[in-house]
Design an enzyme around this catalytic site. Structure first.
Site, PDB file in Angstrom:
ATOM      1  N   ALA A   1      -6.086  -0.451  -9.728  1.00 34.69           N
ATOM      2  CA  ALA A   1      -5.812  -1.762  -9.138  1.00 34.69           C
ATOM      3  C   ALA A   1      -7.134  -2.300  -8.598  1.00 34.69           C
ATOM      4  O   ALA A   1      -8.058  -1.529  -8.315  1.00 34.69           O
ATOM      5  CB  ALA A   1      -4.793  -1.618  -8.023  1.00 34.69           C
TER       6      ALA A   1
ATOM      7  N   GLY B   1      -4.184   2.900 -10.703  1.00 33.06           N
ATOM      8  CA  GLY B   1      -3.254   2.035 -11.434  1.00 33.06           C
ATOM      9  C   GLY B   1      -3.473   2.087 -12.941  1.00 33.06           C
ATOM     10  O   GLY B   1      -2.544   1.828 -13.713  1.00 33.06           O
TER      11      GLY B   1
ATOM     12  N   GLU C   1      -1.561   4.988 -14.039  1.00 34.53           N
ATOM     13  CA  GLU C   1      -0.138   4.646 -13.874  1.00 34.53           C
ATOM     14  C   GLU C   1       0.326   3.678 -14.965  1.00 34.53           C
ATOM     15  O   GLU C   1       1.439   3.802 -15.485  1.00 34.53           O
ATOM     16  CB  GLU C   1       0.078   4.045 -12.482  1.00 34.53           C
ATOM     17  CG  GLU C   1      -0.134   5.085 -11.395  1.00 34.53           C
ATOM     18  CD  GLU C   1      -0.211   4.491  -9.999  1.00 34.53           C
ATOM     19  OE1 GLU C   1      -1.055   3.593  -9.777  1.00 34.53           O
ATOM     20  OE2 GLU C   1       0.578   4.900  -9.137  1.00 34.53           O
TER      21      GLU C   1
ATOM     22  N   GLU D   1      -6.595   7.408  -5.414  1.00 33.60           N
ATOM     23  CA  GLU D   1      -6.253   6.515  -4.305  1.00 33.60           C
ATOM     24  C   GLU D   1      -6.503   7.148  -2.937  1.00 33.60           C
ATOM     25  O   GLU D   1      -6.859   6.460  -1.984  1.00 33.60           O
ATOM     26  CB  GLU D   1      -4.778   6.083  -4.395  1.00 33.60           C
ATOM     27  CG  GLU D   1      -4.461   5.130  -5.532  1.00 33.60           C
ATOM     28  CD  GLU D   1      -4.073   5.829  -6.833  1.00 33.60           C
ATOM     29  OE1 GLU D   1      -4.368   7.027  -7.001  1.00 33.60           O
ATOM     30  OE2 GLU D   1      -3.470   5.154  -7.686  1.00 33.60           O
TER      31      GLU D   1
HETATM   32  N1  CAA Z   1     -11.392  -2.438  -8.395  1.00 35.95           N
HETATM   33  C1  CAA Z   1     -12.332  -3.393  -8.329  1.00 35.95           C
HETATM   34  N2  CAA Z   1     -13.539  -3.273  -8.910  1.00 35.95           N
HETATM   35  C2  CAA Z   1     -13.800  -2.124  -9.577  1.00 35.95           C
HETATM   36  C3  CAA Z   1     -12.855  -1.096  -9.681  1.00 35.95           C
HETATM   37  C4  CAA Z   1     -11.598  -1.275  -9.052  1.00 35.95           C
HETATM   38  N3  CAA Z   1     -10.627  -0.354  -9.123  1.00 35.95           N
HETATM   39  N4  CAA Z   1     -13.432  -0.086 -10.370  1.00 35.95           N
HETATM   40  C5  CAA Z   1     -14.647  -0.500 -10.721  1.00 35.95           C
HETATM   41  N5  CAA Z   1     -14.881  -1.726 -10.230  1.00 35.95           N
HETATM   42  C6  CAA Z   1     -16.115  -2.532 -10.360  1.00 35.95           C
HETATM   43  C7  CAA Z   1     -17.209  -2.004  -9.451  1.00 35.95           C
HETATM   44  O1  CAA Z   1     -17.046  -2.479  -8.134  1.00 35.95           O
HETATM   45  C8  CAA Z   1     -18.436  -2.542 -10.128  1.00 35.95           C
HETATM   46  O2  CAA Z   1     -18.571  -3.914  -9.807  1.00 35.95           O
HETATM   47  P1  CAA Z   1     -20.017  -4.512  -9.341  1.00 35.95           P
HETATM   48  O3  CAA Z   1     -20.872  -4.350 -10.554  1.00 35.95           O
HETATM   49  O4  CAA Z   1     -19.700  -5.926  -9.011  1.00 35.95           O
HETATM   50  O5  CAA Z   1     -20.443  -3.668  -8.198  1.00 35.95           O
HETATM   51  C9  CAA Z   1     -18.080  -2.473 -11.610  1.00 35.95           C
HETATM   52  O6  CAA Z   1     -16.648  -2.396 -11.659  1.00 35.95           O
HETATM   53  C10 CAA Z   1     -18.629  -1.243 -12.300  1.00 35.95           C
HETATM   54  O7  CAA Z   1     -18.224  -0.108 -11.551  1.00 35.95           O
HETATM   55  P2  CAA Z   1     -19.260   1.030 -11.053  1.00 35.95           P
HETATM   56  O8  CAA Z   1     -20.623   0.463 -10.828  1.00 35.95           O
HETATM   57  O9  CAA Z   1     -18.626   1.747  -9.901  1.00 35.95           O
HETATM   58  O10 CAA Z   1     -19.281   1.974 -12.342  1.00 35.95           O
HETATM   59  P3  CAA Z   1     -19.573   3.538 -12.398  1.00 35.95           P
HETATM   60  O11 CAA Z   1     -19.707   3.869 -13.845  1.00 35.95           O
HETATM   61  O12 CAA Z   1     -20.719   3.891 -11.497  1.00 35.95           O
HETATM   62  O13 CAA Z   1     -18.271   4.242 -11.793  1.00 35.95           O
HETATM   63  C11 CAA Z   1     -15.881   4.578 -11.541  1.00 35.95           C
HETATM   64  C12 CAA Z   1     -17.050   4.164 -12.473  1.00 35.95           C
HETATM   65  C13 CAA Z   1     -16.004   6.082 -11.209  1.00 35.95           C
HETATM   66  C14 CAA Z   1     -14.610   4.324 -12.309  1.00 35.95           C
HETATM   67  C15 CAA Z   1     -15.941   3.758 -10.234  1.00 35.95           C
HETATM   68  O14 CAA Z   1     -16.052   2.394 -10.572  1.00 35.95           O
HETATM   69  C16 CAA Z   1     -14.720   3.917  -9.350  1.00 35.95           C
HETATM   70  O15 CAA Z   1     -14.595   4.921  -8.670  1.00 35.95           O
HETATM   71  N6  CAA Z   1     -13.824   2.905  -9.352  1.00 35.95           N
HETATM   72  C17 CAA Z   1     -12.655   2.876  -8.470  1.00 35.95           C
HETATM   73  C18 CAA Z   1     -11.583   3.837  -8.966  1.00 35.95           C
HETATM   74  C19 CAA Z   1     -10.414   3.838  -8.007  1.00 35.95           C
HETATM   75  O16 CAA Z   1     -10.529   4.181  -6.855  1.00 35.95           O
HETATM   76  N7  CAA Z   1      -9.228   3.447  -8.526  1.00 35.95           N
HETATM   77  C20 CAA Z   1      -7.998   3.420  -7.758  1.00 35.95           C
HETATM   78  C21 CAA Z   1      -7.755   2.039  -7.238  1.00 35.95           C
HETATM   79  S1  CAA Z   1      -6.397   1.988  -6.097  1.00 35.95           S
HETATM   80  C22 CAA Z   1      -5.009   1.843  -7.078  1.00 35.95           C
HETATM   81  O17 CAA Z   1      -5.082   1.834  -8.290  1.00 35.95           O
HETATM   82  C23 CAA Z   1      -3.681   1.701  -6.337  1.00 35.95           C
HETATM   83  C24 CAA Z   1      -2.459   1.879  -7.157  1.00 35.95           C
HETATM   84  O18 CAA Z   1      -1.965   2.976  -7.337  1.00 35.95           O
HETATM   85  C25 CAA Z   1      -1.765   0.716  -7.736  1.00 35.95           C
END
Ligand code: CAA
Length: 258
Positions: free
Chosen positions: A65, A109, A112, A132
């Site tokens: 998400a 998400g 999911e 999460e």
């Molecule tokens: N939401 C918003 N933006 C996201 C995102 C997310 N879930 N995942 C990645 N992005 C964005 C980053 O912020 C970044 O944007 P900027 O360039 O503007 O900074 C861009 O995508 C590229 O990401 P990274 O620079 O972080 O890329 P990376 O290769 O270094 O890392 C990753 C990749 C490990 C997937 C890392 O992006 C990450 O940890 N993302 C978040 C994963 C996460 O926590 N997901 C769970 C979300 S909560 C949820 O989903 C709730 C639910 O159950 C419904």
């Protein structure tokens, strides 16, 4: 129809939906999930489409998400706005088969969403996780429930409590994905599987999907009773007569979806 966050196309009898926020690793914003619900609705209503494929980019199926969007929400926003329930669950309610073609990250998400589909094909570089907990959240789109049913308690607990990711090999061993496909061939292979399904009798395919899904919702005895009733009802379908006649006549069946 054009969408802001998706590329939507048909390949023969297959509806192909590509999540298209590559710079954000396909973070599942509210707009994207509403677009996805609308695209699924359109394909569901289209008689020429027999199965759907949902995919992302090579780097990310979806990284979860949209955290930046969620950071702004209050409790009242998510409760009153019916966050997740409002638009995410449309794909899980799709009666036509949906194949998730997962390359790269399927996190939170994203994992999911893949699990809401019927078949997950994984590219060699696929990574599944429920991170999460690292954000002070728990999975909110079925992760604690669907993952546990599929991979069992111990693995699901470890993933949900620590955020550990599974690679494609582990996901296949655990039954989370049906098989692993070379990354470059992923979408074509998923479309091939969907095409194969789409050529079969549509109403009978719907029954088969409904029967398998019933296994997650009920007891064995009730599930078998449900299967038996649907099995009996296939005898009323023109396509069942055609399928059996084609077998006897050693030819390909010509299903009319009736
Ligand atoms: N939401 C918003 N933006 C996201 C995102 C997310 N879930 N995942 C990645 N992005 C964005 C980053 O912020 C970044 O944007 P900027 O360039 O503007 O900074 C861009 O995508 C590229 O990401 P990274 O620079 O972080 O890329 P990376 O290769 O270094 O890392 C990753 C990749 C490990 C997937 C890392 O992006 C990450 O940890 N993302 C978040 C994963 C996460 O926590 N997901 C769970 C979300 S909560 C949820 O989903 C709730 C639910 O159950 C419904």
């Amino acid at each position: 129809m054009a969408y802001e966050t998706l590329i939507v196309e048909t390949r023969g009898p297959v509806g192909l939906i590509t999540l298209n926020r590559p710079k954000q690793l396909n973070a599942l914003s509210d707009q994207l999930m509403s677009d996805l619900a609308a695209a699924v609705e359109t394909f569901e209503a289209d008689e020429t489409v027999g199965a759907l494929v949902v995919t992302g980019s090579e780097k990310a199926f979806a990284a979860g998400a949209d955290v930046k969007e969620m950071a702004r929400y209050s409790y009242i926003d998510v409760y009153k706005g019916n966050f997740i329930t409002r638009n995410w669950e449309r794909i899980a309610r799709c009666r036509k088969p949906v194949i998730a073609a997962v390359s790269g990250f399927a996190l939170g998400g994203g994992c999911e969403l893949a699990m809401m589909c019927d078949i997950i094909l994984a590219a060699e570089n696929a990574k599944f996780g429920q991170p999460e907990i690292n954000l002070g959240l728990i999975p909110g789109a079925g992760g604690t429930q669907r993952l546990t049913r599929v991979v069992g308690k111990s693995k699901a607990m470890e993933m949900v409590l620590t955020g550990r990711q599974m690679d494609a090999q582990e996901a296949e061993r655990s039954g989370l994905v049906s098989r692993i496909v070379p990354t470059a061939e992923l979408v074509d292979e998923a479309v091939k599987v969907a095409e194969r399904i789409a050529k079969l009798s549509q109403p009978v395919v719907l029954m088969a999907k409904e029967a398998v899904n019933r296994a997650y919702e009920t007891t064995l005895e009730e599930g078998i009773r449900f299967e038996r009733r649907l099995f009996h009802s296939t005898f009323a379908a023109e396509d069942q007569k055609e399928g059996m006649a084609a077998f006897a006549e050693k030819r390909q069946p010509d299903f009319k979806h009736r």
